[in-house]
Design an enzyme around this catalytic site. Sequence first.
Site, PDB file in Angstrom:
ATOM      1  N   ASN A   1       4.198   3.862   4.354  1.00 46.31           N
ATOM      2  CA  ASN A   1       4.430   3.424   2.990  1.00 46.31           C
ATOM      3  C   ASN A   1       5.959   3.168   2.794  1.00 46.31           C
ATOM      4  OD1 ASN A   1       3.107   3.336   0.301  1.00 46.31           O
ATOM      5  ND2 ASN A   1       4.316   5.189  -0.283  1.00 46.31           N
ATOM      6  N   LYS A   2       6.228   2.706   1.528  1.00 46.10           N
ATOM      7  CA  LYS A   2       7.718   2.721   1.113  1.00 46.10           C
ATOM      8  C   LYS A   2       8.510   3.811   1.631  1.00 46.10           C
ATOM      9  CE  LYS A   2       8.697  -0.430  -0.404  1.00 46.10           C
ATOM     10  NZ  LYS A   2       9.041  -1.369   0.317  1.00 46.10           N
TER      11      LYS A   2
ATOM     12  N   GLN B   1      11.193  -1.086  -7.211  1.00 45.23           N
ATOM     13  CA  GLN B   1       9.664  -1.087  -7.763  1.00 45.23           C
ATOM     14  C   GLN B   1       9.302   0.027  -8.815  1.00 45.23           C
ATOM     15  OE1 GLN B   1      10.752  -1.428  -4.414  1.00 45.23           O
ATOM     16  NE2 GLN B   1       9.379  -2.909  -3.142  1.00 45.23           N
TER      17      GLN B   1
ATOM     18  N   ARG C   1       3.467  -8.229  -4.178  1.00 41.67           N
ATOM     19  CA  ARG C   1       3.790  -7.108  -3.443  1.00 41.67           C
ATOM     20  C   ARG C   1       2.779  -6.225  -3.595  1.00 41.67           C
ATOM     21  NH1 ARG C   1       4.179  -3.881  -6.949  1.00 41.67           N
ATOM     22  NH2 ARG C   1       4.596  -2.256  -5.070  1.00 41.67           N
ATOM     23  N   GLY C   2       2.961  -5.005  -2.717  1.00 45.51           N
ATOM     24  CA  GLY C   2       1.975  -3.940  -2.811  1.00 45.51           C
ATOM     25  C   GLY C   2       0.580  -4.291  -1.955  1.00 45.51           C
ATOM     26  N   ALA C   3       0.389  -3.325  -1.059  1.00 47.03           N
ATOM     27  CA  ALA C   3      -0.632  -3.749   0.208  1.00 47.03           C
ATOM     28  C   ALA C   3      -2.008  -4.607  -0.272  1.00 47.03           C
ATOM     29  CB  ALA C   3      -0.863  -2.630   0.955  1.00 47.03           C
TER      30      ALA C   3
ATOM     31  N   ASP D   1       0.659   1.604   3.058  1.00 49.48           N
ATOM     32  CA  ASP D   1       0.677   0.290   3.647  1.00 49.48           C
ATOM     33  C   ASP D   1       0.055   0.244   4.810  1.00 49.48           C
ATOM     34  OD1 ASP D   1       3.059   0.372   1.962  1.00 49.48           O
ATOM     35  OD2 ASP D   1       2.295  -1.590   1.883  1.00 49.48           O
TER      36      ASP D   1
ATOM     37  N   ARG E   1       4.293 -10.810   5.900  1.00 47.10           N
ATOM     38  CA  ARG E   1       4.969  -9.237   6.189  1.00 47.10           C
ATOM     39  C   ARG E   1       4.089  -8.523   7.177  1.00 47.10           C
ATOM     40  NH1 ARG E   1       6.054  -6.672   0.623  1.00 47.10           N
ATOM     41  NH2 ARG E   1       7.497  -5.564   1.796  1.00 47.10           N
TER      42      ARG E   1
HETATM   43  O1  MRU Z   1       7.511  -3.632  -0.354  1.00 47.00           O
HETATM   44  P1  MRU Z   1       6.359  -3.436  -1.309  1.00 47.00           P
HETATM   45  O2  MRU Z   1       6.850  -3.431  -2.588  1.00 47.00           O
HETATM   46  O3  MRU Z   1       5.057  -4.443  -0.990  1.00 47.00           O
HETATM   47  O4  MRU Z   1       5.788  -1.963  -0.949  1.00 47.00           O
HETATM   48  C1  MRU Z   1       4.735  -1.531  -1.493  1.00 47.00           C
HETATM   49  C2  MRU Z   1       4.541  -0.033  -1.277  1.00 47.00           C
HETATM   50  O5  MRU Z   1       4.835   0.453  -0.388  1.00 47.00           O
HETATM   51  C3  MRU Z   1       3.160   0.698  -2.066  1.00 47.00           C
HETATM   52  O6  MRU Z   1       3.375   2.048  -2.258  1.00 47.00           O
HETATM   53  C4  MRU Z   1       1.856   0.439  -1.265  1.00 47.00           C
HETATM   54  O7  MRU Z   1       1.771  -1.023  -0.914  1.00 47.00           O
HETATM   55  C5  MRU Z   1       0.866   0.992  -1.778  1.00 47.00           C
HETATM   56  S1  MRU Z   1       0.340  -0.340  -3.056  1.00 47.00           S
HETATM   57  C6  MRU Z   1      -1.165   0.263  -3.792  1.00 47.00           C
END
Ligand code: MRU
Length: 358
Positions: free
Chosen positions: A256-257, A205, A54-56, A246, A96
């Site tokens: 973002n999250k 996270q 996970r993470g963009a 994201d 996603r």
């Molecule tokens: O649902 P996730 O864990 O994929 O969400 C991740 C985030 O929201 C991060 O803040 C974002 O991807 C930036 S990662 C460098």
Amino acid sequence: MRDRLLAAEKVKAIDWRDGTLYLLDQRVLPFEQTWIACTSAAGVAEAIRSMVVRGAPAIGISAAYGVVLAARARFAEGGHWQEALEEDFAQLAATRPTAVNLSWALGRMRERLARLKKHADPLSVLEAEALAIHESDREANLTMAQLGVDLIRKHQGNAQAILTHCNTGALATGGFGTALGVIRGAFIEGMVERVYAGETRPWLQGSRLTAWELANEGIPVTLSADSAAAHIMKTKGVTWVIVGADRITANGDVANKIGTYQLAVNAMHHGVRFMVVAPSSTIDMDLASGDDIVLEERDERELLEVGGQRLGADIDAFNPVFDVTPADLIDVIVTEKGIVERPDTAKMAQLMCRKRLH
Ligand code: MRU
């Protein structure tokens, strides 16, 4: 600082070895360190969907390797393999919806395929492209860390308390992180006294991943409930909120999250600066504003169950996992192409015309 940052690159979540993609299973960290081997596009798609990775940026990089695996299988089948590959592109793209790095990476792989020379070996060309995507994200992390650290130095100097959200570190990227990369750099430069990490419910996270990454490196981190953020800004001398992204739209709005938006509102109220750190692969110039972003909603059981046990009455839950922070709440967006202060449409367009800084 570059060398010290590279030396701090201890955690790795994506490993391409001998034609197999190995992903560190982020669902079970920090309790277990288990690697999942992916040998097909379907395997990579499932790993992205189920949050193994996970993470963009990490999602985009993994999808690029997924295309390599898919091409290998389709090529072996023969016939019109490139046409058949479109099914794999579609499967990976559908995993996603919010992080644009996914379609960005797939677009780059598709484009590379379209430019293939007549006698070139398509599999090695695609593999080289996926490796280049991975490596360029790592390089972008380094550049952004330097730019973010310069901004912190310019505004305040030493002994800062910084608040962050979700996980934007080595686990979420091809290098040591976006927002967490800046925080790592600022710590190396002696400018961070303490990092406040929000838990980031419901997937945690913050508590499972960010706190683990920072503590492993001896960076002082304090965990808090997400709902403690306003209180922490008011009482703990927080000077910056630093987060990742994201998807950033053409006007500078940032998805973002979930919880990022309320951090930005609170930061403005408390006079705390708000920095977004993301590579240009996170910027989507095709969308005019954050209103156009598809925000992922996940299974309500993520809220209604704890440890597999239903909490109580038969009620509904609303589980959006991203939100949009409007550009006018953001002090600065840091990318590998440069920074944008007080982002708007004209400044974002200018940024995207630039080359990478390094
Ligand atoms: O649902 P996730 O864990 O994929 O969400 C991740 C985030 O929201 C991060 O803040 C974002 O991807 C930036 S990662 C460098």
